[in-house]
Design an enzyme around this catalytic site. Structure first.
Site, PDB file in Angstrom:
ATOM      1  N   ASP A  82     -32.251  48.530  32.213  1.00  0.00           N
ATOM      2  CA  ASP A  82     -33.075  47.903  33.045  1.00  0.00           C
ATOM      3  C   ASP A  82     -33.797  49.116  33.525  1.00  0.00           C
ATOM      4  O   ASP A  82     -35.401  49.209  33.835  1.00  0.00           O
ATOM      5  CB  ASP A  82     -32.286  47.902  34.449  1.00  0.00           C
ATOM      6  CG  ASP A  82     -31.103  49.161  34.966  1.00  0.00           C
ATOM      7  OD1 ASP A  82     -31.569  50.592  34.600  1.00  0.00           O
ATOM      8  OD2 ASP A  82     -31.476  49.121  36.184  1.00  0.00           O
ATOM      9  N   SER A  83     -33.552  49.809  32.495  1.00  0.00           N
ATOM     10  CA  SER A  83     -35.011  51.306  32.597  1.00  0.00           C
ATOM     11  C   SER A  83     -36.629  50.253  31.848  1.00  0.00           C
ATOM     12  O   SER A  83     -38.219  51.023  32.249  1.00  0.00           O
ATOM     13  CB  SER A  83     -34.931  52.518  31.702  1.00  0.00           C
ATOM     14  OG  SER A  83     -34.281  51.810  30.274  1.00  0.00           O
ATOM     15  N   ASP A 121     -27.640  45.926  30.739  1.00  0.00           N
ATOM     16  CA  ASP A 121     -27.366  46.109  32.472  1.00  0.00           C
ATOM     17  C   ASP A 121     -27.687  45.611  32.972  1.00  0.00           C
ATOM     18  O   ASP A 121     -28.648  44.736  33.463  1.00  0.00           O
ATOM     19  CB  ASP A 121     -28.542  47.302  32.773  1.00  0.00           C
ATOM     20  CG  ASP A 121     -28.559  48.446  32.422  1.00  0.00           C
ATOM     21  OD1 ASP A 121     -26.502  48.988  32.695  1.00  0.00           O
ATOM     22  OD2 ASP A 121     -29.230  49.679  32.646  1.00  0.00           O
ATOM     23  N   LYS A 150     -22.953  46.859  31.216  1.00  0.00           N
ATOM     24  CA  LYS A 150     -23.409  48.383  31.778  1.00  0.00           C
ATOM     25  C   LYS A 150     -23.664  47.983  33.459  1.00  0.00           C
ATOM     26  O   LYS A 150     -24.592  47.112  33.475  1.00  0.00           O
ATOM     27  CB  LYS A 150     -24.246  48.969  30.997  1.00  0.00           C
ATOM     28  CG  LYS A 150     -24.168  49.997  32.268  1.00  0.00           C
ATOM     29  CD  LYS A 150     -24.534  51.206  31.890  1.00  0.00           C
ATOM     30  CE  LYS A 150     -26.102  51.821  31.527  1.00  0.00           C
ATOM     31  NZ  LYS A 150     -26.596  51.839  32.446  1.00  0.00           N
ATOM     32  N   GLU A 152     -23.266  49.940  37.236  1.00  0.00           N
ATOM     33  CA  GLU A 152     -23.877  50.871  38.510  1.00  0.00           C
ATOM     34  C   GLU A 152     -23.041  51.829  39.284  1.00  0.00           C
ATOM     35  O   GLU A 152     -22.457  50.400  39.791  1.00  0.00           O
ATOM     36  CB  GLU A 152     -24.863  51.440  38.771  1.00  0.00           C
ATOM     37  CG  GLU A 152     -25.906  51.398  37.360  1.00  0.00           C
ATOM     38  CD  GLU A 152     -27.382  51.933  37.865  1.00  0.00           C
ATOM     39  OE1 GLU A 152     -27.762  52.033  39.143  1.00  0.00           O
ATOM     40  OE2 GLU A 152     -28.617  52.271  37.363  1.00  0.00           O
ATOM     41  N   GLU A 219     -25.135  60.408  33.698  1.00  0.00           N
ATOM     42  CA  GLU A 219     -26.477  60.664  33.972  1.00  0.00           C
ATOM     43  C   GLU A 219     -26.659  61.444  34.678  1.00  0.00           C
ATOM     44  O   GLU A 219     -25.926  61.590  36.081  1.00  0.00           O
ATOM     45  CB  GLU A 219     -27.659  58.957  34.604  1.00  0.00           C
ATOM     46  CG  GLU A 219     -28.646  59.588  33.933  1.00  0.00           C
ATOM     47  CD  GLU A 219     -29.504  58.385  34.330  1.00  0.00           C
ATOM     48  OE1 GLU A 219     -28.676  57.403  34.376  1.00  0.00           O
ATOM     49  OE2 GLU A 219     -30.243  58.871  35.458  1.00  0.00           O
TER      50      GLU A 219
END
Ligand SMILES: Nc1nc2c(c(=O)[nH]1)N[C@@H](CNc1ccc(C(=O)N[C@@H](CCC(=O)O)C(=O)O)cc1)CN2
Ligand SMILES: CC(C)(CO)C(=O)C(=O)O
Ligand SMILES: [Mg+2]
Length: 302
Positions: A82-83, A121, A150, A152, A219
């Site tokens: 999502d970066s 993501d 993925k 978070e 991270e």
């Protein structure tokens, strides 16, 4: 020789473009007679790598052209991060990124690669409500060509991780600094400093592993903490700003390639692709303006 080792052999030898797309995903690379052919990197190779102490190599990718180039470089996994919001869409956080946008990028990356495993993501707002929402969102990414998703967060995500796993969706966790929670975390800060925070991080990693996660991204975690999690967690850790004792590393590809002026401190530039691109475009502009381009080889006779 094992499948896994062959993934660490040099990428497609010779003219990669010449072999590309001709024989399907398990086609032997030309001239690799002495080596076993490169095979698609799959979920079982993650555990295999951790067991053997072989580092996992992950980069982000957001489109087909980049996916092809990074796949040819021998990356094990491509993360449709999502970066993309920061890197490609010009946003200053990952929060505005929509699932629809992730679907488009995932489809592109999946089409561009031949061997690398595609991890996508789940963007902010597409999974936090619980297992039902997580599965609906993950299904869209899997249909777009992802091999895993993925998400978070730690223990609060365990139920969803289990549900996805049971539905046949491999899940990669993401702990430490979790960019989607930047507002709650109070900025871009190292997480897991101090005995209590380190303990929390370890428990979260163990909970994700217990729930079926196939790997966990760490991270911006202090190096000794990431090392401890890597040692005690049964599944592979993939670090970004978390030191060298993780089971693998991930970087945002534009940071890695030197595409932008700014990069986080934890990233290293392995090339100057941004400067090369600007130079190529400068040469093009000059050639157009002077009339040096195009020439006969670029146009068509009547
Ligand atoms: N392009 C790029 N964009 C990204 C990430 C990346 O990987 N690279 N990763 C995600 C966001 N993660 C971060 C992590 C840290 C920072 C950051 O701003 N770090 C400061 C401060 C760190 C500190 O010392 O606390 C630094 O100088 O490195 C920004 C985004 C999504 N967007
Ligand atoms: C690489 C990483 C872990 C950085 O936050 C990521 O999640 C992304 O690029 O979206
Ligand atoms: Mg991300």
């Amino acid at each position: 020789m094992s499948e896994r080792v062959s993934n660490h052999a040099s990428p497609l030898p010779g003219d990669a473009a010449a072999t590309r797309g001709k024989g399907g995903p398990t086609a032997p690379a030309a001239g690799a007679a002495s080596q076993s052919p490169r095979k698609p990197f799959r979920v079982q190779h993650i555990a295999q790598a951790k067991e053997r102490g072989e580092k996992l190599v992950m980069l982000t990718a957001y489109d087909a052209v980049t996916s092809r180039l990074l796949d040819e470089a021998g990356c094990d996994m491509l993360l449709v991060g999502d970066s993309v919001g920061n890197v490609m869409l010009g946003l200053d956080s990952t929060l505005p990124v929509e699932l629809d946008e992730m679907v488009v990028c995932t489809r592109s990356v999946a089409r561009g690669r031949q061997y690398a495993m595609v991890v996508a993501d789940l963007p902010f707002g597409s999974y936090e409500a619980g297992p039902k929402q997580a599965l609906a969102s993950a299904a869209r990414l899997m249909k777009a060509g992802a091999n895993a998703v993925k998400l978070e967060g730690g223990r609060p995500r365990a139920k969803s991780v289990r549900a996805l796993t049971q539905a046949g969706v491999p899940v990669v966790g993401h702990l430490g600094f979790t960019p989607q929670s930047v507002n709650m975390l109070g900025g871009f800060r190292v997480q897991g400093r101090g005995e209590q925070a380190a303990e929390t991080l370890l428990r979260d990693a163990l909970a994700l592993a217990e729930a079926g996660a196939v790997a966990v991204v760490l991270e911006m975690v202090p190096e000794p903490v990431a090392a401890r999690v890597t040692q005690e967690c049964p599944v592979a850790t993939i670090g970004i700003g978390a030191g060298a004792r993780c089971d693998g590393q991930v970087l945002v590809w534009t940071d890695m390639a030197g595409m932008t002026g700014w990069k986080p401190r934890f990233a290293k530039q392995f090339g100057q692709v941004g400067a090369a691109l600007t130079q190529a475009a400068t040469d093009y502009a000059q050639a157009v303006r002077t009339g040096a381009f195009p020439t006969a080889e670029h146009w068509f006779e009547a």
